[in-house]
Design a protein around this motif. Sequence first.
Motif, PDB file in Angstrom:
ATOM      1  N   LEU A  44      26.505  -3.450  10.382  1.00  0.00           N
ATOM      2  CA  LEU A  44      27.663  -4.330  10.199  1.00  0.00           C
ATOM      3  C   LEU A  44      28.925  -3.500   9.938  1.00  0.00           C
ATOM      4  O   LEU A  44      29.993  -3.799  10.475  1.00  0.00           O
ATOM      5  N   ASP A  45      28.789  -2.470   9.121  1.00  0.00           N
ATOM      6  CA  ASP A  45      29.914  -1.578   8.855  1.00  0.00           C
ATOM      7  C   ASP A  45      30.370  -0.912  10.146  1.00  0.00           C
ATOM      8  O   ASP A  45      31.567  -0.811  10.421  1.00  0.00           O
ATOM      9  N   GLY A  46      29.410  -0.468  10.950  1.00  0.00           N
ATOM     10  CA  GLY A  46      29.736   0.196  12.207  1.00  0.00           C
ATOM     11  C   GLY A  46      30.540  -0.696  13.139  1.00  0.00           C
ATOM     12  O   GLY A  46      31.515  -0.256  13.750  1.00  0.00           O
ATOM     13  N   HIS A  47      30.162  -1.948  13.228  1.00  0.00           N
ATOM     14  CA  HIS A  47      30.894  -2.876  14.098  1.00  0.00           C
ATOM     15  C   HIS A  47      32.311  -3.103  13.570  1.00  0.00           C
ATOM     16  O   HIS A  47      33.275  -3.150  14.343  1.00  0.00           O
ATOM     17  N   GLY A  48      32.453  -3.220  12.259  1.00  0.00           N
ATOM     18  CA  GLY A  48      33.775  -3.375  11.669  1.00  0.00           C
ATOM     19  C   GLY A  48      34.659  -2.170  11.957  1.00  0.00           C
ATOM     20  O   GLY A  48      35.851  -2.318  12.262  1.00  0.00           O
ATOM     21  N   LEU A  49      34.090  -0.972  11.866  1.00  0.00           N
ATOM     22  CA  LEU A  49      34.852   0.238  12.161  1.00  0.00           C
ATOM     23  C   LEU A  49      35.311   0.256  13.615  1.00  0.00           C
ATOM     24  O   LEU A  49      36.459   0.616  13.906  1.00  0.00           O
ATOM     25  N   ARG A 147      28.541  -3.900  -1.988  1.00  0.00           N
ATOM     26  CA  ARG A 147      28.255  -2.551  -2.451  1.00  0.00           C
ATOM     27  C   ARG A 147      28.366  -1.573  -1.285  1.00  0.00           C
ATOM     28  O   ARG A 147      28.279  -1.962  -0.125  1.00  0.00           O
ATOM     29  N   GLY A 148      28.535  -0.299  -1.612  1.00  0.00           N
ATOM     30  CA  GLY A 148      28.548   0.742  -0.587  1.00  0.00           C
ATOM     31  C   GLY A 148      27.256   0.740   0.199  1.00  0.00           C
ATOM     32  O   GLY A 148      26.178   0.611  -0.378  1.00  0.00           O
ATOM     33  N   GLY A 149      27.371   0.856   1.527  1.00  0.00           N
ATOM     34  CA  GLY A 149      26.198   0.854   2.395  1.00  0.00           C
ATOM     35  C   GLY A 149      25.622  -0.522   2.630  1.00  0.00           C
ATOM     36  O   GLY A 149      24.666  -0.675   3.378  1.00  0.00           O
ATOM     37  N   GLU A 150      26.207  -1.536   1.984  1.00  0.00           N
ATOM     38  CA  GLU A 150      25.700  -2.904   2.091  1.00  0.00           C
ATOM     39  C   GLU A 150      26.812  -3.864   2.517  1.00  0.00           C
ATOM     40  O   GLU A 150      26.906  -4.985   2.029  1.00  0.00           O
ATOM     41  N   VAL A 153      32.205  -1.592   3.831  1.00  0.00           N
ATOM     42  CA  VAL A 153      33.124  -1.114   4.871  1.00  0.00           C
ATOM     43  C   VAL A 153      33.494  -2.253   5.812  1.00  0.00           C
ATOM     44  O   VAL A 153      34.657  -2.393   6.191  1.00  0.00           O
ATOM     45  N   ARG A 154      32.535  -3.087   6.161  1.00  0.00           N
ATOM     46  CA  ARG A 154      32.852  -4.236   7.024  1.00  0.00           C
ATOM     47  C   ARG A 154      33.841  -5.165   6.325  1.00  0.00           C
ATOM     48  O   ARG A 154      34.774  -5.683   6.930  1.00  0.00           O
ATOM     49  N   GLU A 155      33.647  -5.359   5.039  1.00  0.00           N
ATOM     50  CA  GLU A 155      34.560  -6.196   4.255  1.00  0.00           C
ATOM     51  C   GLU A 155      35.977  -5.622   4.293  1.00  0.00           C
ATOM     52  O   GLU A 155      36.957  -6.354   4.486  1.00  0.00           O
ATOM     53  N   ILE A 156      36.108  -4.316   4.149  1.00  0.00           N
ATOM     54  CA  ILE A 156      37.411  -3.652   4.217  1.00  0.00           C
ATOM     55  C   ILE A 156      38.026  -3.836   5.604  1.00  0.00           C
ATOM     56  O   ILE A 156      39.196  -4.221   5.735  1.00  0.00           O
ATOM     57  N   CYS A 157      37.241  -3.557   6.638  1.00  0.00           N
ATOM     58  CA  CYS A 157      37.750  -3.670   8.011  1.00  0.00           C
ATOM     59  C   CYS A 157      38.179  -5.096   8.322  1.00  0.00           C
ATOM     60  O   CYS A 157      39.264  -5.314   8.893  1.00  0.00           O
TER      61      CYS A 157
END
Length: 167
Positions: A44-49, A147-150, A153-157
């Motif tokens: 999910l983080d990767g897609h947000g990035l 949380r980090g890794g959970e 990052v997606r939330e930030i993006c």
Amino acid sequence: MTLLVSSADARNLKLMAFDVDGVLTDGRLYYGPDGEALKVFNTLDGHGLKKLAASGVTLALITGRDTPMVARRATELGIQHVIQGREDKGVALADLAASLGVTARETGYAGDDEPDVPALQWAQIAFAPSSGHDCARAAADHVTRNRGGEGAVREICDALLEHRGDA
């Protein structure tokens, strides 16, 4: 997430840098039988990035460790600026921004621990995951629910994209 900065600041963002351990990962290190360290990244983080990069924001990773897994993940995500083995993250971020012709007012950073505090203080927009150390959360403008890794990052993006009008 409701950002405590103006949409104009989000629209002016040209560079967004992320710590790795504790931000893109949950901060845990797994060691295999041959001593190799393993990291777990969230898709999910990767897609947000990828979405944030597609909106025109240059992405970077700045980490104190030097591991091939970080370089591999950056390659998978199309992140060209990867700085490894640097504990002086504020200096690393400022140097990277200068090399790209970007100012502190056009820069964001996400970090979770004491080595990240100078970078969090230097950047215009600073994030820490909810699982971050007290010092990082105190230095950040925004603390994520995740949380980090959970999904942090997606939330930030997603928040940046929404405030940039790119959601």
